[in-house]
Design a protein around this motif. Structure first.
Motif, mmCIF file in Angstrom:
data_model
loop_
_atom_site.group_PDB
_atom_site.id
_atom_site.type_symbol
_atom_site.label_atom_id
_atom_site.label_comp_id
_atom_site.label_asym_id
_atom_site.label_seq_id
_atom_site.Cartn_x
_atom_site.Cartn_y
_atom_site.Cartn_z
ATOM 1 N N VAL A 39 55.267 -44.420 12.442
ATOM 2 C CA VAL A 39 54.790 -44.566 13.819
ATOM 3 C C VAL A 39 53.359 -45.100 13.872
ATOM 4 O O VAL A 39 53.019 -45.911 14.745
ATOM 5 N N CYS A 40 52.533 -44.647 12.949
ATOM 6 C CA CYS A 40 51.123 -45.053 12.941
ATOM 7 C C CYS A 40 50.874 -46.350 12.180
ATOM 8 O O CYS A 40 49.720 -46.801 12.096
ATOM 9 N N SER A 41 51.954 -46.939 11.627
ATOM 10 C CA SER A 41 51.862 -48.228 10.926
ATOM 11 C C SER A 41 50.771 -48.208 9.863
ATOM 12 O O SER A 41 49.851 -49.026 9.871
ATOM 13 N N LYS A 42 50.902 -47.241 8.939
ATOM 14 C CA LYS A 42 49.952 -47.086 7.825
ATOM 15 C C LYS A 42 48.512 -46.925 8.332
ATOM 16 O O LYS A 42 47.567 -47.479 7.782
ATOM 17 N N ARG A 43 48.382 -46.154 9.418
ATOM 18 C CA ARG A 43 47.103 -45.835 10.062
ATOM 19 C C ARG A 43 46.422 -47.045 10.694
ATOM 20 O O ARG A 43 45.259 -46.959 11.098
ATOM 21 N N ASN A 44 47.131 -48.150 10.814
ATOM 22 C CA ASN A 44 46.582 -49.306 11.510
ATOM 23 C C ASN A 44 46.604 -49.105 13.020
ATOM 24 O O ASN A 44 45.718 -49.584 13.729
ATOM 25 N N LEU A 45 47.631 -48.402 13.529
ATOM 26 C CA LEU A 45 47.745 -48.162 14.961
ATOM 27 C C LEU A 45 47.081 -46.866 15.381
ATOM 28 O O LEU A 45 46.481 -46.784 16.455
ATOM 29 N N LYS A 168 49.315 -41.658 22.187
ATOM 30 C CA LYS A 168 50.325 -40.806 22.810
ATOM 31 C C LYS A 168 51.656 -40.867 22.065
ATOM 32 O O LYS A 168 52.342 -39.851 21.917
ATOM 33 N N VAL A 169 52.028 -42.044 21.595
ATOM 34 C CA VAL A 169 53.283 -42.187 20.854
ATOM 35 C C VAL A 169 53.241 -41.358 19.572
ATOM 36 O O VAL A 169 54.194 -40.648 19.231
ATOM 37 N N ALA A 170 52.115 -41.431 18.856
ATOM 38 C CA ALA A 170 51.971 -40.666 17.611
ATOM 39 C C ALA A 170 51.932 -39.165 17.891
ATOM 40 O O ALA A 170 52.548 -38.381 17.158
ATOM 41 N N MET A 171 51.225 -38.763 18.935
ATOM 42 C CA MET A 171 51.133 -37.343 19.277
ATOM 43 C C MET A 171 52.505 -36.780 19.620
ATOM 44 O O MET A 171 52.894 -35.710 19.130
ATOM 45 N N GLU A 172 53.259 -37.491 20.452
ATOM 46 C CA GLU A 172 54.570 -36.988 20.848
ATOM 47 C C GLU A 172 55.521 -36.914 19.656
ATOM 48 O O GLU A 172 56.311 -35.972 19.540
ATOM 49 N N ALA A 173 55.420 -37.890 18.763
ATOM 50 C CA ALA A 173 56.274 -37.871 17.572
ATOM 51 C C ALA A 173 55.980 -36.644 16.717
ATOM 52 O O ALA A 173 56.907 -35.996 16.207
ATOM 53 N N LEU A 174 54.697 -36.303 16.572
ATOM 54 C CA LEU A 174 54.331 -35.130 15.785
ATOM 55 C C LEU A 174 54.829 -33.849 16.444
ATOM 56 O O LEU A 174 55.390 -32.962 15.775
ATOM 57 N N LEU A 175 54.650 -33.721 17.760
ATOM 58 C CA LEU A 175 55.059 -32.507 18.451
ATOM 59 C C LEU A 175 56.580 -32.344 18.440
ATOM 60 O O LEU A 175 57.085 -31.227 18.328
ATOM 61 N N LYS A 176 57.301 -33.438 18.549
ATOM 62 C CA LYS A 176 58.764 -33.366 18.448
ATOM 63 C C LYS A 176 59.187 -32.814 17.089
ATOM 64 O O LYS A 176 60.062 -31.947 16.989
ATOM 65 N N GLU A 177 58.561 -33.329 16.046
ATOM 66 C CA GLU A 177 58.885 -32.873 14.688
ATOM 67 C C GLU A 177 58.528 -31.396 14.512
ATOM 68 O O GLU A 177 59.265 -30.644 13.854
ATOM 69 N N LEU A 178 57.410 -30.977 15.093
ATOM 70 C CA LEU A 178 56.978 -29.585 14.954
ATOM 71 C C LEU A 178 57.935 -28.639 15.663
ATOM 72 O O LEU A 178 58.248 -27.554 15.149
ATOM 73 N N VAL A 179 58.437 -29.043 16.826
ATOM 74 C CA VAL A 179 59.412 -28.228 17.556
ATOM 75 C C VAL A 179 60.663 -28.007 16.724
ATOM 76 O O VAL A 179 61.228 -26.906 16.675
ATOM 77 N N LEU A 180 61.110 -29.060 16.061
ATOM 78 C CA LEU A 180 62.314 -28.957 15.243
ATOM 79 C C LEU A 180 62.075 -28.163 13.960
ATOM 80 O O LEU A 180 63.009 -27.581 13.404
ATOM 81 N N LEU A 181 60.830 -28.129 13.513
ATOM 82 C CA LEU A 181 60.508 -27.483 12.237
ATOM 83 C C LEU A 181 60.400 -25.970 12.356
ATOM 84 O O LEU A 181 60.895 -25.228 11.507
ATOM 85 N N VAL A 182 59.729 -25.498 13.405
ATOM 86 C CA VAL A 182 59.488 -24.060 13.538
ATOM 87 C C VAL A 182 60.565 -23.429 14.396
ATOM 88 O O VAL A 182 61.234 -24.093 15.188
#
Length: 222
Positions: A39-45, A168-182
């Motif tokens: 999502v972050c394109s190797k931290r370029n985005l 916002k795209v990166a933040m939402e992707a992280l929070l989605k993954e966290l919801v599924l993880l815990v």
């Protein structure tokens, strides 16, 4: 909490009710690494940073830039405070040594991101309320606010030189993954970002953010 923005783009929020096991904590770190590549394109985005909120002093944060010789940070997993210039030089030396040792042309780990700041007159950084650097995107976080398996409340910050949308795209992707993880429900508290004059730039999450299924996130508006 409020974050003052002097440059580029930033969104942040607090995630509470987190309970990690050794296994889920390890997976969470792997998730961040995966998102930096995709999502972050190797931290370029964008660059994602996570902090243990309970290790931060009370007060607001400031996202700014400092000359490499003035930025001082205790980098993640290191024991000494060093300037941005010293860290860049140290990482560059390590990268060259690793390439020779492994007989590869490509850099690995955080060494891959050095080119993103090479030659810049100032480096981006996030300061806590006492003026201590807790984040140096896109390179590293600080040891002083490092999350661990016992972390209960996470400050998540996402920065970008490209756009607010990338954050916002990166933040939402992280929070989605966290919801599924815990296994427990999470609570996300808004963080307001203003410019140095106090003008509101963004509130995250807003009423239109975090619209997805697969878990429960309670948003606390401030």
């Amino acid at each position: 909490m409020r974050a003052t923005l002097n440059t580029e783009f930033l969104v942040a929020c607090l995630v509470s009710n987190v309970t990690f096991t050794e296994e889920t904590f390890k997976k969470f770190i792997q998730i961040q690494n995966k998102l930096h590549e995709t999502v972050c394109s190797k931290r370029n985005l964008a660059t994602i940073a996570t902090h243990d909120f309970n290790k931060l002093p009370p007060g607001n944060l400031e996202y700014t830039t400092l000359p490499p010789t003035e930025l001082q940070i205790k980098p993640l997993n290191r024991t000494k405070v060093m300037t941005g210039a010293e860290l860049f030089s140290r990482l560059q030396t390590e990268a060259n040594n690793l390439r020779k040792e492994k007989k590869r042309n490509a850099y690995s780990g955080i060494h891959r991101y050095l080119y993103l700041i090479e030659g810049h007159p100032k480096y981006p950084c996030l300061l806590n309320s006492e003026g201590v650097v807790i984040s140096f995107p896109p390179i590293t976080n600080s040891e002083v606010s490092k999350i661990d398996v016992g972390t209960k409340t996470i400050l998540v910050e996402v920065t970008s030189s490209e756009s607010l949308h990338s954050c916002k795209v990166a933040m939402e992707a992280l929070l989605k993954e966290l919801v599924l993880l815990v296994t427990q429900d999470l609570e996300v508290t808004q963080v307001r970002t203003t410019d140095p004059q106090g003008t509101l730039k963004v509130v995250y999450p807003s009423k239109t953010d975090l619209k997805f299924e697969g878990g429960v996130i309670k948003t606390v508006m401030v």
